[in-house]
Motif scaffolding. Structure first.
Motif: not given
Lengths: 523, 365
Positions: A462, A465, A470, A472, A475-477
């Motif tokens: 997570c 970058r 990002p 992930m 999914v995250a964010p």
């Protein structure tokens, strides 16, 4: 790879520019200097053309092997043979007349330019241009005649598919760019070329679709490329490692592919591609974690099959990452998790094995890695022999000799095969590396260790970058709208809206909206 | 440095993970007997009201953590020492969570591993994630939110289909028991787990969409209340009041009883995983709150530098504070009764009232 400090490098480059000597009026002297600068290399070809009055000498200079012989011959006969000029002119042509005549003729060939200093003359020669020098002139005509030997476009060898185009990139930058151009016939496909590497002077091309790619991202990408100061770029891997944001992470944050359709698809999603001369592997940024588990073929096959296969791939990721670790944890710490009959079975298998479980796992894993490494470098017919001897014979014999238990062979080979199910080889390598770490932790702390390592691993993922995106995402964010193309591949008519490269709005919304309307079915 | 921001869904996931944290595994509200699941729901409105107080204070002072606006509202001379009280409370509470996780692990599997090793590994993970910053933390929470939801669904489903649920353990509920339920709801369940949300006063300044703070928080609290209530109802219906109140970790005991077709049996790993994840997030949020309050109080420019000190304090107090688990529980009862209500409810409500009062009568300069 020797890497010099930034300051000394820039200073040297600046002095290069200042000291670059001009082209001399004396042709003989010029040619001598070129020869000496290239170390009297035998592949430097100088062809002298003498004029009728023995005054207006001219010479064509090129490096054999870098040029397209046919074009050079064609050009030289037209531009320098004097008959054609003499017919029109009444008197003997002057130098300037001949110069402009030759320059005019160059139009038929393509790119031509005028160079006035020796350094750019040499650079031109080395990138396959033909130089025309005249007696008494301090400038030369540089005609782009690059050609030479190269590999033909063949089938992809590292990213094979069943359905889909069979071509793949080659080592030639021009060919590679044309393969993408052919797929995206749109004036917004923009290409910019720059040179990286103080010694190798490698051509690299940044390709993006204007209006789809994020301008800020593009700026950052250019900035990162301009900050590279090394002597040599021999493969796109050099650039990948030099521009990565998180250099000590085990995970790759730049995607690479040798498939033109994959590059085209990614460009249409708003990503940026980087072509490097001399390698078929094209870099794509920004890359997200989930990209490494998608293939272009997912979009060519029907959605239901593709979705299932994607889920399978993620399962394989989990197996190849945690498989041996969970087995070790279960046998060492959590015997109660295994149903009793199976536990008795496993225990009786391990009866004669003299090692702890973790040593057993490591023995087999290392053997497997050896077979794999040996098999890769072998010519393909021998490679199969290696894998048969290594896999079947060695595994069977190891069990019979009582060094490992049969269940262990199953676990390790399942893990090994699962790691081949990851389409991106560099991601599979990272997983392979982390598998050993997790196995060690689990031998020490069991499931608790696995859970904590998993937490740290996901936190690390997570934190990564790629060009500001990002790693992930989505999914995250979390972005609900983008979920249809991550774990599943929903039918194409659901994917009319382009994935927004999470939270980064395109800086030219007008154009992107326009394009979005134009080709709704990309992805 | 760029200010770190977290989005609505990230806040949602963090609140849910924080609320479920340990509360889903350990028994709560023992006074109410088999009506514990009703107590949880009864405490919900109070929890939401308390959260609205935090949210309101956040909207008045969007860039400040609780120690920041305490000093603004009560003045420097009262505000500073009062906020200083938060540090030991937050760190001690974090260490209690750690202790509970460590003890479950030791009692279930790791009977020969020292608690120091188990706890320190967890603290290392917490320090790592806090070092990466709140943004990374919130993204990790998003991923684990889904994992917890999936594991919760699986384990509840498995418990139900294996036919362990006996509704006679839940009903009937007599009028007197409603009163008992209410009695255990306020203050004990109201404070644990709802009141503990006071930690989020340190996280809210990073929230991106100011006007969604109430909606997101209330949604997350309500969802976690229903999940908690449901899980405890299932545990209670499987175990009965007697075993439920005597066992250390009812969820663990419940799941060991599962046996579906002689194949799915031993799902203890799911409970252990739930507890590890829950404790990890809860503890991280406590430590984060402690770090940012300490950074605010002592004017530390780079809060990251406090991560290691706070982590070490939490680690040591986790096994130094109580000699054994029963003593730990006894401490916990006193802590929950006398200290936590003061920190989680009294101070914030006081701040809220004083702020209203001072603004109403124009007492701010």
């Amino acid at each position: 790879m020797p890497k010099q400090t930034k300051e000394s490098k820039t200073a040297e480059m600046a002095s290069d520019k200042e000291q670059s000597p001009p082209i001399l009026e004396n042709l003989e002297e010029n040619l001598k200097q070129i020869q000496s600068k290239l170390g009297n290399s035998p592949d430097l070809i100088i062809r002298n053309y003498e004029s009728l009055d023995h005054v207006n000498h001219a010479a064509a200079v090129y490096i054999n092997g870098l040029i397209d012989m046919e074009r050079v011959e064609d050009y030289i006969t037209h531009a320098l043979s004097l008959d054609s000029l003499q017919e029109k002119a009444e008197s003997v042509a002057t130098v300037l007349e001949r110069f402009s005549f030759a320059k005019g003729k160059a139009l038929s060939i393509g790119k031509e330019k005028i160079v006035e200093d020796q350094n750019s003359l040499l650079e031109g020669l080395l990138s396959g241009d033909t130089m025309i020098l005249f007696q008494g002139l301090t400038k030369a005509i540089s005609v782009s005649t690059s050609g030479g030997e190269g590999r033909a476009v063949t089938e992809a060898t590292t990213q094979v598919n069943i359905r889909g185009p069979k071509d793949s990139f080659t080592e030639s930058l021009g060919t590679n760019l044309s393969l993408v151009r052919k797929r995206i016939k749109n004036p917004n496909l923009w290409i910019e070329t720059l040179t990286i590497g103080a010694v190798t002077k490698t051509d690299v091309s940044i390709v993006h679709i204007h209006g789809l790619a994020n301008e800020a991202m593009l700026q950052e990408f250019r900035k990162k490329l301009s900050e590279i100061h090394v002597d040599s770029i021999l493969e796109s891997g050099y650039i990948e490692q030099l521009i990565e944001e998180n250099k000590y992470s085990p995970f790759p944050t730049i995607f690479n592919t040798e498939r033109p359709d994959s590059v085209a698809g990614n460009l249409l999603e708003g990503r940026i591609a980087l072509f490097v001369d001399g390698t078929p592997f094209v870099l794509i940024a920004p890359a997200t974690f989930f990209m490494f588990f998608h293939t272009v073929e997912d979009y060519y096959q029907r959605y239901d099959v593709s979705s299932l296969i994607r889920i399978l791939r993620f399962m394989c990721l989990l197996i190849s990452l945690f498989g041996p670790a969970i087995f070790v944890a279960a046998l060492n710490f959590h015997q109660e998790m295994i149903p009793t009959p199976l536990l008795i079975n496993l225990a009786s298998q391990r009866e004669g094995v003299p090692f702890p479980v973790v040593i057993e796992v490591l023995l087999l894993e290392v053997t497997f890695e050896i077979i794999r490494e040996a098999g890769i470098r072998m010519p393909s017919p021998i490679g199969q022999t290696v894998s048969i001897i290594g896999g079947l014979v060695l595994g069977q014999a190891a069990v019979q000799a009582g060094i490992v238990s049969p269940a262990m062979v199953i676990v390790v080979s399942l893990t090994g095969i699962s790691s081949f199910a990851t389409p991106a080889f560099n991601m599979a390598l990272s997983v392979r590396l982390l598998r050993f770490v997790i196995t060690f932790v689990s031998a020490y702390m069991g499931l608790y260790g696995i859970a904590i390592t998993g937490l740290i691993l996901i936190a690390h993922l997570c934190s990564l970058r790629s060009l500001g995106v990002p790693y992930m995402s989505p999914v995250a964010p979390f972005a609900a709208g983008d979920q249809k193309d991550i774990f599943l591949r929903t039918p194409l008519h659901f994917m009319k809206i382009r994935r927004r490269l999470v939270n980064l709005k395109s800086s030219v919304p007008g154009t992107s909206a326009q394009l979005r309307k134009d080709n709704p079915h990309e992805n | 440095m760029r200010k770190e921001v977290i989005g609505p869904f990230q806040l949602f996931a963090m609140i849910v993970l924080f609320e479920l944290g340990t509360a889903v595994v350990v028994p709560i509200g023992l006074e109410s007997g088999h009506a514990v699941w009703i107590s949880i729901l009864l405490a919900l409105p109070g929890g939401i009201l308390l959260y609205l107080v935090f949210a309101d204070l956040y909207r008045q002072f969007p860039d400040l953590v609780i120690s920041g606006y305490t000093r603004k509202i009560l003045g420097r001379w009262i505000g500073w020492p009062l906020s200083l009280l938060y540090l030991p409370v937050l760190m001690y509470n974090g260490s209690r969570n750690l202790r509970e996780a460590g003890d479950l692990l030791i009692s279930s599997t790791y009977d020969r591993t020292p608690i120091f090793i188990i706890n320190s590994i967890m603290v290392i993970a917490v320090m790592y994630i806090l070092y990466k910053g709140i943004e990374v933390f919130s993204r990790t929470a998003e991923i684990y939110f889904w994992l917890i939801v999936i594991m919760g669904l699986v384990s509840n489903f498995v418990v139900i289909i294996s036919g362990l649920v006996h509704l006679k353990n839940l009903f009937p509920i007599h009028p007197g028991e409603w009163l008992e339920a209410l009695g255990s709801a306020y203050p004990s369940i109201w404070i644990f787990p709802y009141g503990e949300l006071v930690c989020f006063t340190a996280i809210l300044p990073h929230f991106s969409t100011r006007n969604k703070v109430k909606k997101t928080g209330i949604g997350a609290i309500a969802l976690s209340a229903f999940l908690l209530s449901f899980t405890h109802a299932v545990e209670m219906s499987v175990l009965g009041t007697d075993i439920y109140s005597r066992t250390t970790f009812p969820m663990f005991t419940t799941i060991t009883l599962v046996n579906v077709a002689n194949f799915i049996q031993r799902l203890d790993a799911i409970v252990i995983l739930t507890l590890i994840i829950g404790v990890f997030f809860k503890m991280s949020i406590y430590c984060y709150a402690a770090v940012s309050i300490a950074a605010d109080l002592f004017n530390v420019k780079e809060p990251r530098r406090l991560v290691i000190p706070v982590g070490v304090v939490v680690l040591f107090s986790s096994f130094v504070s109580a000699e054994n688990y029963p003593m730990h529980l006894k401490d916990g009862i006193a802590f929950l009764k006398y200290i936590l209500p003061f920190m989680c409810a009294v101070i914030p409500i006081l701040l809220f009232l004083v702020h209203r009062f001072r603004r109403r009568f124009g007492l701010y300069k």
